[in-house]
Scaffold this motif. Structure first.
Motif, PDB file in Angstrom:
ATOM      1  N   ILE A 110      10.949   0.522   5.558  1.00 37.56           N
ATOM      2  CA  ILE A 110      11.882  -0.005   4.575  1.00 37.56           C
ATOM      3  C   ILE A 110      13.340  -0.135   5.543  1.00 37.56           C
ATOM      4  N   ARG A 127      15.201  -5.847  -9.563  1.00 35.06           N
ATOM      5  CA  ARG A 127      15.032  -5.517  -8.016  1.00 35.06           C
ATOM      6  C   ARG A 127      13.699  -6.176  -7.585  1.00 35.06           C
ATOM      7  N   ILE A 128      13.713  -6.067  -6.342  1.00 25.84           N
ATOM      8  CA  ILE A 128      12.262  -6.552  -5.609  1.00 25.84           C
ATOM      9  C   ILE A 128      11.741  -5.095  -5.600  1.00 25.84           C
ATOM     10  N   TYR A 129      10.573  -5.026  -6.279  1.00 26.43           N
ATOM     11  CA  TYR A 129       9.748  -3.630  -6.260  1.00 26.43           C
ATOM     12  C   TYR A 129       8.705  -3.279  -5.192  1.00 26.43           C
ATOM     13  N   ARG A 130       8.543  -2.127  -4.922  1.00 31.08           N
ATOM     14  CA  ARG A 130       7.534  -1.923  -3.894  1.00 31.08           C
ATOM     15  C   ARG A 130       6.003  -1.990  -4.730  1.00 31.08           C
ATOM     16  N   TYR A 189       7.742  -3.178   0.498  1.00 32.45           N
ATOM     17  CA  TYR A 189       8.290  -4.295  -0.198  1.00 32.45           C
ATOM     18  C   TYR A 189       7.812  -5.559   0.587  1.00 32.45           C
ATOM     19  N   THR A 234       9.361  -7.878   1.416  1.00 35.74           N
ATOM     20  CA  THR A 234      10.360  -8.529   2.393  1.00 35.74           C
ATOM     21  C   THR A 234      10.031  -7.954   3.970  1.00 35.74           C
ATOM     22  N   THR A 235       9.577  -6.667   3.946  1.00 38.77           N
ATOM     23  CA  THR A 235       9.266  -6.174   5.140  1.00 38.77           C
ATOM     24  C   THR A 235       8.156  -7.028   5.891  1.00 38.77           C
ATOM     25  N   THR A 247      16.950  -4.430  -2.229  1.00 37.58           N
ATOM     26  CA  THR A 247      15.987  -3.509  -2.228  1.00 37.58           C
ATOM     27  C   THR A 247      16.424  -1.985  -2.262  1.00 37.58           C
ATOM     28  N   THR A 248      17.337  -1.520  -1.388  1.00 38.58           N
ATOM     29  CA  THR A 248      17.564  -0.372  -1.146  1.00 38.58           C
ATOM     30  C   THR A 248      18.830   0.044  -2.109  1.00 38.58           C
TER      31      THR A 248
END
Lengths: 320, 355
Positions: free
Chosen positions: A16, A132-135, A156, A158-159, A224-225
Motif C-alpha cells: 500500500i 473510498r476505494i476499499y481494500r 487495493y 490500485t496496487t 486510499t490512505t
C-alpha cells in the motif's frame, strides 16, 4: 506475533505504501529519460491529491457513488498533466534551469492547492470523502495458502494497476518506436534532431506524462490512505518517488523494485515496535534507509546509477 | 533611470530589470488569482502592505523573518557561485538549529553564544561536506544527494530530540540566557515583536560572503571553478577541494541560519512534522537576489515581508495567506525563465532601433 502474522501485516502495508511511489516514479521516468529533470514530482502529487479528493467529493454529490473515486483518478491524471505544463514551458521553451523550475513547481502546487481549499471549504482541509476505494480480497487467489493472505487479501486494486503499469511502461519505453525516440532525446538530442525527431515536442509529451502519472500517484495516496486533502497530505512522497527512480537506475522494473523496497521500509518503521527482532532497532534507521541507500547507489556503492546523458540541458537547435 | 536600466539591458548584464519585471509579473498574476477567486486585489494588496509597514510590530516581525531567509539565501548563493545547486540548505539549517540549541542548553558562561552559533555552523558545514565530497570524489550530482540529506536531517534531528532532549510537549528545554539572542531592547523598540540580535548577524554574514567571494584568493578560485572547471584546473586550481570547500561554507551559512531560529526566535528546538521551508525559500531568495549580498538582503526583505504581511491580508481582506506562496513561486518561475523577459526586451529594443 509469529513470523507469519508479521508477514501478513507487513507485506500488504508495504504494497500500500509503495503504490503511489510506483505511479509517480514511473511518471518521473518518462520525463528524466527524455532529458528533463523532474524535482517537481512532489508538487505534481500534491496537485493530484488535491484534485483527486475534490473531484471525488464532487462526483459523490452528483450521486455517482462508488464510481466517484475512479473517475476522480482520471480527473487527477488530466489536471496533473495540465499542471506539469508550467514545468514544461519554463524548462523546455524558456530554457529555465530545470531544477529551479521544479522547485518552483513544488511551491506553486502547495500554495495553489491550499489556497483553493481555503476558498472552497473555508478552512485548511477538505471534507472527508465517503466513497473510498476499499481494500478487497482477490477472488480465488486470496485462498492460496501463505501467498494468498500476504499478497491477495485486503489489497487495493490500485496496487495491481501500478504493478501492471510498470510492465506497460517498460514495454513502451524499450520496445516501441515512441520509447526509442524518447530515450534518444534524453541521451543525444542533437542526433535525435538530425534523424527528424522533434526534440522539444517529445520532451513536452514526456513531462506531461510525468504530470499525469504523478497526479494519479498523489490521488491514489489521498483516496486510499488519507481520505481528505490538506497542506500536509503529501510530505515527501514525491521526493521518495524520485529517489526510487534513481535507486532503480531510471529503469521501470528498477523503479518498481525500489518503490516496493521503500514501501517495505516505511511499513517496517511503523510496525517495528510489534516485531521482537526489530523492536530494539531505533525507528530512525528505517526512516532514513531509503535516502541513505539512494545516496549510496549514486556514489556507486550499490551499483553505479548513471543518469541519461543529456539530462538537465535545454536543447537549442544548432548549438553544440 | 529607466533608460539607463534599458541601456544596461542591451549589454550582457540585465541588472535590475529582470528581477523587477519578474516581481511585477508575480504580483500581477497574484492579483488575477485574487480576482478569479472573488477577492478584491486592491484591498488584498493594501492589507498586505499594511501588514508589513502599518505597525512597528509587523515591521519587527518582518525583520525577524528576514534573518533566516538572508542566511539560507546566502547559503544557496555561495554554492551557486561555485556552480553547485545546494537544495540541501533546508537540512543543513535543521541540523544547525539543533546543534546550536544543544550547545545553548548545556554550555553557560561568556562564550556560550559564540560557541552555540559556531556549533550551528559546524553542523551545517558537516551536512554540506557530505554532498560536496561525493560530488568531488564520485561526481555524484549534488542536487539529489542534498535532497536526500534533507530527509536524513529531518528524521535524525527528530530522533535526537525525541529520545534525548525532550523537555515538554514536542520541544527541548530553552537555551541558557547567556546563549540567547533575544533582545528586550529590540523587542521594546518594535512593539514586542520577536526581533532579535540575529538580524545583525545576518547582515554581517552578507558582508562576510561578499568579502570571501570578492576580496580573497580563495573566493576568486571558487568563482573561477563556477565559471569554468576545466580552465580553473588548467590554471592550477584544485577543483575538487574548491567544490568541497564551497559546499562546507554554504552549509555553514545555512547552519547559522538555523542557529538564529534556535537561539533567537524560538529559544528551543522542536520535533518537526515537516520541513521548515526556510531552506527552500532560500533558493527563491538567492535566485531573485542574483546571488549577490545586496540582492539577497533585498529579496529576503520582499519574501519576509510577504510572509508576515500575509496574516494581515487574511484578517483584513479575507484572502487566504497561501496566495503569498503562489506569488513567490511565480516570481521564481519568471526569474528562472528570464529568457522570456530578455526576449521581450530584445524585441522592444529592436522595434525602437528600427524607428
Amino acid at each position: 506475533m509469529d513470523i507469519l502474522q508479521i508477514l501478513y501485516t507487513i507485506i500488504p502495508a508495504a504494497l500500500i505504501a509503495a503504490t503511489p511511489l510506483i505511479f509517480t516514479a514511473l511518471g518521473g521516468l518518462f520525463s528524466e529519460r527524455a532529458g528533463v529533470v523532474n524535482i517537481g514530482l512532489e508538487g505534481l502529487m500534491v496537485i493530484g491529491a488535491f484534485s483527486g479528493i475534490v473531484a471525488t467529493l464532487w462526483f459523490e454529490s452528483m450521486g455517482l457513488g462508488y464510481a466517484s473515486p475512479w473517475l476522480a483518478l482520471l480527473v487527477a491524471m488530466i489536471i496533473g498533466a495540465v499542471f506539469s505544463l508550467f514545468h514544461a514551458v519554463a524548462s523546455i521553451t524558456l530554457r529555465a534551469d530545470q531544477v529551479v523550475s521544479g522547485v518552483a513547481l513544488n511551491f506553486l502546487a502547495v500554495g495553489l492547492a491550499v489556497f483553493m481549499v481555503r476558498e472552497i471549504f473555508d478552512r485548511g482541509q477538505t471534507d472527508y470523502i465517503s466513497a473510498r476505494i476499499y481494500r478487497t480480497d482477490v477472488p480465488f487467489l486470496s485462498d492460496i495458502p501463505f501467498i494468498g493472505p500476504m499478497l491477495f487479501s485486503r489489497v487495493y486494486a490500485t496496487t495491481y494497476i501500478a504493478i501492471i503499469l510498470a510492465v506497460v511502461v517498460w514495454y513502451v519505453v524499450f520496445k516501441t518506436p515512441f520509447g526509442l525516440r524518447l530515450r534518444s532525446v534524453g541521451e543525444h538530442p542533437m542526433a535525435a534532431d538530425t534523424m527528424g525527431i522533434k526534440v522539444n515536442r517529445m520532451r513536452y509529451i514526456a513531462v506531461m506524462l510525468s504530470g499525469a502519472f504523478g497526479g494519479v500517484g498523489g490521488a491514489v495516496f489521498a483516496i486510499t490512505t488519507a481520505g481528505n486533502f490538506a497542506g500536509n497530505t503529501i510530505v515527501g512522497q514525491g521526493f521518495m518517488a524520485l529517489a526510487a527512480l534513481i535507486f532503480g537506475k531510471w529503469h521501470p522494473f528498477g523503479a518498481l523494485g525500489a518503490a516496493l523496497f521503500f514501501g517495505l521500509a516505511q511499513a517496517l518503521s511503523l510496525t517495528a515496535q510489534q516485531i521482537p527482532a526489530l523492536a530494539q532497532v531505533p525507528q530512525v534507521y528505517l526512516l532514513i534507509a531509503p535516502y541513505v541507500l539512494t545516496i549510496l547507489a549514486l556514489a556507486g556503492f550499490v551499483g553505479k546509477a548513471n543518469p541519461p546523458n543529456a539530462i538537465g540541458k535545454p536543447y537549442e537547435k544548432g548549438s553544440r | 533611470m529607466i533608460k539607463r536600466l534599458l541601456v544596461g539591458a542591451r549589454g550582457k548584464s540585465f541588472g535590475l530589470i529582470v528581477p523587477l519585471i519578474a516581481i511585477a509579473f508575480g504580483f500581477i498574476a497574484g492579483g488575477i488569482i485574487m480576482l478569479l477567486s472573488g477577492n478584491n486585489p486592491i484591498l488584498g494588496y493594501t492589507a498586505l502592505i499594511q501588514g508589513v509597514f502599518g505597525d512597528m510590530y509587523y515591521f519587527g516581525e518582518t525583520l525577524r523573518m528576514m534573518t533566516p531567509l538572508i542566511l539560507s539565501g546566502l547559503a544557496v548563493a555561495f554554492a551557486f557561485r561555485t556552480g553547485l545547486l545546494n537544495i540541501g540548505v533546508e537540512g543543513q539549517l535543521i541540523v544547525g538549529w539543533l546543534a546550536a540549541v544543544v550547545v545553548g542548553i548545556y554550555v553557560d558562561g561568556p562564550f556560550a553564544l559564540v560557541l552555540a552559533i559556531l556549533a550551528g555552523a559546524v553542523a551545517g558545514g558537516l551536512w554540506g561536506f557530505i554532498p560536496g565530497l561525493l560530488k568531488a570524489k564520485y561526481e555524484v550530482h549534488e542536487v539529489i544527494v542534498t535532497i536526500m540529506m534533507n530527509y536524513i536531517a529531518l528524521h535524525v534531528s527528530n530522533h535526537f530530540i525525541r529520545n534525548y532532549l525532550l523537555a515538554s510537549g514536542q520541544r527541548t528545554d530553552f537555551v541558557n540566557d547567556s546563549a540567547s539572542l533575544s533582545s528586550p531592547f529590540l523587542e521594546a523598540l518594535t512593539d514586542y515583536s520577536r526581533l532579535h540580535w540575529g538580524f545583525f548577524i545576518a547582515i554581517f554574514a552578507c558582508v562576510v560572503m561578499w568579502f570571501i567571494l570578492w576580496k580573497t584568493n580563495k573566493g576568486y578560485e571558487l568563482r573561477a571553478v563556477g565559471y569554468n572547471k576545466n580552465a580553473s584546473s588548467y590554471a592550477g586550481m584544485n577543483v575538487k577541494t574548491n567544490i568541497i570547500l564551497s559546499m562546507v561554507i554554504s552549509g555553514a551559512f545555512a547552519g547559522v541560519g538555523g542557529a538564529m531560529e534556535g537561539l533567537g526566535t524560538y529559544g528551543y528546538a522542536q520535533i518537526l512534522s515537516g520541513f521548515t521551508n526556510l531552506g527552500f525559500d532560500g533558493i527563491a531568495v538567492a535566485l531573485l537576489g542574483a546571488s549577490t549580498s545586496v540582492g539577497i538582503f533585498l529579496a529576503a526583505f520582499l519574501f519576509g515581508g510577504l510572509k508576515i504581511g500575509a496574516s494581515n491580508m487574511q484578517s483584513a481582506a479575507g484572502v487566504a495567506p497561501e496566495l503569498v506562496e503562489i506569488v513567490i513561486a511565480l516570481i521564481i518561475f519568471f526569474v528562472a525563465s528570464s529568457y522570456l523577459i530578455r526576449w521581450i526586451l530584445g524585441r522592444l529594443q529592436q522595434n525602437k532601433e528600427e524607428k
